[in-house]
Design a protein around this motif. Structure first.
Motif, PDB file in Angstrom:
ATOM      1  N   ALA A  43      -0.321  31.289  55.697  1.00  0.00           N
ATOM      2  CA  ALA A  43      -1.040  30.042  55.984  1.00  0.00           C
ATOM      3  C   ALA A  43      -2.262  29.887  55.074  1.00  0.00           C
ATOM      4  N   SER A  44      -2.951  30.983  54.806  1.00  0.00           N
ATOM      5  CA  SER A  44      -4.115  30.926  53.912  1.00  0.00           C
ATOM      6  C   SER A  44      -3.700  30.534  52.503  1.00  0.00           C
ATOM      7  N   GLU A  45      -2.560  31.070  52.041  1.00  0.00           N
ATOM      8  CA  GLU A  45      -2.029  30.665  50.730  1.00  0.00           C
ATOM      9  C   GLU A  45      -1.698  29.176  50.720  1.00  0.00           C
ATOM     10  N   ASN A  46      -1.148  28.694  51.816  1.00  0.00           N
ATOM     11  CA  ASN A  46      -0.797  27.278  51.889  1.00  0.00           C
ATOM     12  C   ASN A  46      -2.030  26.386  51.909  1.00  0.00           C
ATOM     13  N   ALA A  47      -3.091  26.863  52.534  1.00  0.00           N
ATOM     14  CA  ALA A  47      -4.333  26.089  52.535  1.00  0.00           C
ATOM     15  C   ALA A  47      -4.873  25.969  51.112  1.00  0.00           C
ATOM     16  N   SER A  48      -4.821  27.065  50.360  1.00  0.00           N
ATOM     17  CA  SER A  48      -5.266  27.024  48.962  1.00  0.00           C
ATOM     18  C   SER A  48      -4.363  26.121  48.137  1.00  0.00           C
ATOM     19  N   LEU A  49      -3.054  26.245  48.344  1.00  0.00           N
ATOM     20  CA  LEU A  49      -2.080  25.431  47.612  1.00  0.00           C
ATOM     21  C   LEU A  49      -2.318  23.940  47.840  1.00  0.00           C
ATOM     22  N   ASN A  50      -2.718  23.598  49.058  1.00  0.00           N
ATOM     23  CA  ASN A  50      -2.893  22.194  49.425  1.00  0.00           C
ATOM     24  C   ASN A  50      -4.356  21.746  49.441  1.00  0.00           C
ATOM     25  N   HIS A  51      -5.232  22.610  48.922  1.00  0.00           N
ATOM     26  CA  HIS A  51      -6.661  22.266  48.812  1.00  0.00           C
ATOM     27  C   HIS A  51      -7.222  21.806  50.152  1.00  0.00           C
ATOM     28  N   ALA A  52      -6.924  22.588  51.191  1.00  0.00           N
ATOM     29  CA  ALA A  52      -7.390  22.268  52.535  1.00  0.00           C
ATOM     30  C   ALA A  52      -8.287  23.397  53.044  1.00  0.00           C
ATOM     31  N   ASP A  53      -9.476  23.056  53.474  1.00  0.00           N
ATOM     32  CA  ASP A  53     -10.441  24.037  53.974  1.00  0.00           C
ATOM     33  C   ASP A  53     -10.203  24.253  55.468  1.00  0.00           C
ATOM     34  N   VAL A  54      -9.465  25.320  55.794  1.00  0.00           N
ATOM     35  CA  VAL A  54      -9.139  25.650  57.175  1.00  0.00           C
ATOM     36  C   VAL A  54      -9.614  27.072  57.449  1.00  0.00           C
ATOM     37  N   CYS A  55     -10.203  27.280  58.624  1.00  0.00           N
ATOM     38  CA  CYS A  55     -10.629  28.622  59.040  1.00  0.00           C
ATOM     39  C   CYS A  55      -9.493  29.280  59.809  1.00  0.00           C
ATOM     40  N   PHE A  56      -8.959  30.380  59.285  1.00  0.00           N
ATOM     41  CA  PHE A  56      -7.856  31.082  59.935  1.00  0.00           C
ATOM     42  C   PHE A  56      -8.369  32.309  60.677  1.00  0.00           C
ATOM     43  N   ILE A  57      -7.855  32.492  61.900  1.00  0.00           N
ATOM     44  CA  ILE A  57      -8.275  33.604  62.750  1.00  0.00           C
ATOM     45  C   ILE A  57      -7.042  34.376  63.203  1.00  0.00           C
ATOM     46  N   HIS A  58      -7.080  35.687  62.998  1.00  0.00           N
ATOM     47  CA  HIS A  58      -6.005  36.557  63.479  1.00  0.00           C
ATOM     48  C   HIS A  58      -6.331  36.947  64.917  1.00  0.00           C
ATOM     49  N   ALA A  59      -5.592  36.398  65.865  1.00  0.00           N
ATOM     50  CA  ALA A  59      -5.880  36.678  67.276  1.00  0.00           C
ATOM     51  C   ALA A  59      -4.672  36.327  68.127  1.00  0.00           C
ATOM     52  N   ASP A  60      -4.672  36.849  69.348  1.00  0.00           N
ATOM     53  CA  ASP A  60      -3.612  36.595  70.320  1.00  0.00           C
ATOM     54  C   ASP A  60      -3.973  35.353  71.131  1.00  0.00           C
ATOM     55  N   ILE A  61      -3.072  34.378  71.166  1.00  0.00           N
ATOM     56  CA  ILE A  61      -3.298  33.167  71.962  1.00  0.00           C
ATOM     57  C   ILE A  61      -3.655  33.517  73.405  1.00  0.00           C
ATOM     58  N   LEU A  62      -3.039  34.556  73.941  1.00  0.00           N
ATOM     59  CA  LEU A  62      -3.182  34.872  75.358  1.00  0.00           C
ATOM     60  C   LEU A  62      -4.562  35.416  75.712  1.00  0.00           C
ATOM     61  N   THR A  63      -5.302  35.888  74.727  1.00  0.00           N
ATOM     62  CA  THR A  63      -6.617  36.471  75.020  1.00  0.00           C
ATOM     63  C   THR A  63      -7.749  35.842  74.213  1.00  0.00           C
ATOM     64  N   PHE A  64      -7.444  34.890  73.335  1.00  0.00           N
ATOM     65  CA  PHE A  64      -8.462  34.312  72.451  1.00  0.00           C
ATOM     66  C   PHE A  64      -9.515  33.549  73.255  1.00  0.00           C
ATOM     67  N   GLN A  65     -10.782  33.770  72.868  1.00  0.00           N
ATOM     68  CA  GLN A  65     -11.900  33.067  73.488  1.00  0.00           C
ATOM     69  C   GLN A  65     -12.833  32.539  72.415  1.00  0.00           C
ATOM     70  N   SER A  66     -13.528  31.480  72.730  1.00  0.00           N
ATOM     71  CA  SER A  66     -14.486  30.893  71.798  1.00  0.00           C
ATOM     72  C   SER A  66     -15.530  30.121  72.595  1.00  0.00           C
ATOM     73  N   LYS A  67     -16.735  30.045  72.053  1.00  0.00           N
ATOM     74  CA  LYS A  67     -17.788  29.235  72.674  1.00  0.00           C
ATOM     75  C   LYS A  67     -17.781  27.805  72.135  1.00  0.00           C
ATOM     76  N   GLU A  68     -16.965  27.568  71.094  1.00  0.00           N
ATOM     77  CA  GLU A  68     -16.947  26.248  70.464  1.00  0.00           C
ATOM     78  C   GLU A  68     -16.145  25.255  71.302  1.00  0.00           C
ATOM     79  N   LYS A  69     -16.574  24.001  71.257  1.00  0.00           N
ATOM     80  CA  LYS A  69     -15.849  22.911  71.913  1.00  0.00           C
ATOM     81  C   LYS A  69     -15.029  22.167  70.856  1.00  0.00           C
ATOM     82  N   PHE A  70     -13.839  21.703  71.254  1.00  0.00           N
ATOM     83  CA  PHE A  70     -12.929  21.060  70.304  1.00  0.00           C
ATOM     84  C   PHE A  70     -12.524  19.667  70.782  1.00  0.00           C
ATOM     85  N   ASP A  71     -12.390  18.763  69.820  1.00  0.00           N
ATOM     86  CA  ASP A  71     -11.921  17.413  70.113  1.00  0.00           C
ATOM     87  C   ASP A  71     -10.398  17.354  70.166  1.00  0.00           C
ATOM     88  N   ILE A  72      -9.752  18.199  69.373  1.00  0.00           N
ATOM     89  CA  ILE A  72      -8.288  18.277  69.350  1.00  0.00           C
ATOM     90  C   ILE A  72      -7.876  19.741  69.489  1.00  0.00           C
TER      91      ILE A  72
END
Length: 278
Positions: A151-180
């Protein structure tokens, strides 16, 4: 061999795997990938002899197709929402119905600029959203380190600035709020495996495809729980879903206090996407 002879080789090798018209279509895709001849140019150059290395690639691809390897993996790329994405056996091949999910998100014109994509795989959803929501801050999560690398290679290929995180969906936590909050998580049950094509079963990552028959909504529940604490007040949760579990998914979201729930069918008339707001 010239291109006409190579096409005949494809037909002979793949006669037990694909219909003849499908072989012709695949051969056209391979020709454009290897020697940049589109369909029109191919029709005018059947006597063209590819370079030895190119011919070897044609033959190797025919051999791979004969063993049910997906053409996208053999070429190392797939097209999604107008962009090219690198693919390999660590990520799912992007599907047209997932393009419909991206289109729906963009069509809804969700206010706000923070996006998170769970189970990003090749990054096709996150990267496509970033390319069309240029000011958005986009985060993408996946449990597979190999998928994150792709996915990181694809972001570079497509000139897209995306933050990628290696984590388990079942345990992932964040303090950030998201619109989508968006996800196309694993949703195929063991009972459905018998209906699937051999090229998918043998080559695409089971980690990204299958869930247990006992808890088919496991990932949906976890992401919905994350949304309860991390979705902005006017934000929206989007899922690609199992067509056979739309009622159960809607019921689960209602039980978790989501108020505005919308189900949408894909172009084949299958229950495929859900959006939900608190």
């Amino acid at each position: 061999m010239n291109l006409s002879q190579l096409l005949q080789h494809f037909k002979t090798e793949l006669k037990d795997v694909y219909e003849e018209e499908e072989v012709k279509s695949i051969f056209s895709i391979v020709t454009e990938h290897l020697i940049q001849f589109n369909r029109s140019k191919l029709m005018l150059n059947w006597d063209k002899e590819p370079e030895p290395a190119q011919e070897a690639s044609f033959l190797a691809i025919a051999t791979g197709l004969k063993t049910h390897q997906p053409i996208q993996y053999l070429l190392g790329e797939a097209f999604f929402y107008g962009s090219t994405f690198k693919v390999n056996e660590s990520v799912l091949i992007p599907r047209p119905e997932t393009e419909e999910l991206v289109d729906w998100i963009l069509e809804k014109k969700v206010e706000g600029q923070t996006v998170i994509d769970f189970g990003t795989g090749s990054g096709c959803i996150a990267i496509s959203l970033k390319k069309h929501l240029k000011d958005a801050s986009v985060t993408a999560v996946d449990i597979s380190e190999d998928a994150i690398r792709t996915a990181s290679e694809n972001a570079s290929l497509n000139h897209a600035d995306v933050c990628f995180i290696h984590a388990d969906i079942l345990t992932f936590q964040s303090k950030e709020k998201f619109d989508i909050i968006v996800s196309n998580p694993p949703y195929i049950t063991g009972a459905e495996m018998a209906e699937m094509q051999q090229n998918v079963l043998a080559h695409e990552p089971h980690l990204a495809l299958f869930v247990s028959d006992e808890r088919p909504l496991l990932f949906y529940e976890a992401i919905a729980d994350f949304a309860l604490s991390n979705l902005q007040p006017e934000g929206t949760l989007f899922f690609e879903i199992n067509e056979y579990l739309s009622k159960e998914t809607i019921s689960m979201l209602k039980d978790k206090s989501f108020k505005i729930i919308e189900l949408r069918k894909d172009m084949q008339g299958k229950d495929r996407m859900i959006s939900a707001k608190l």
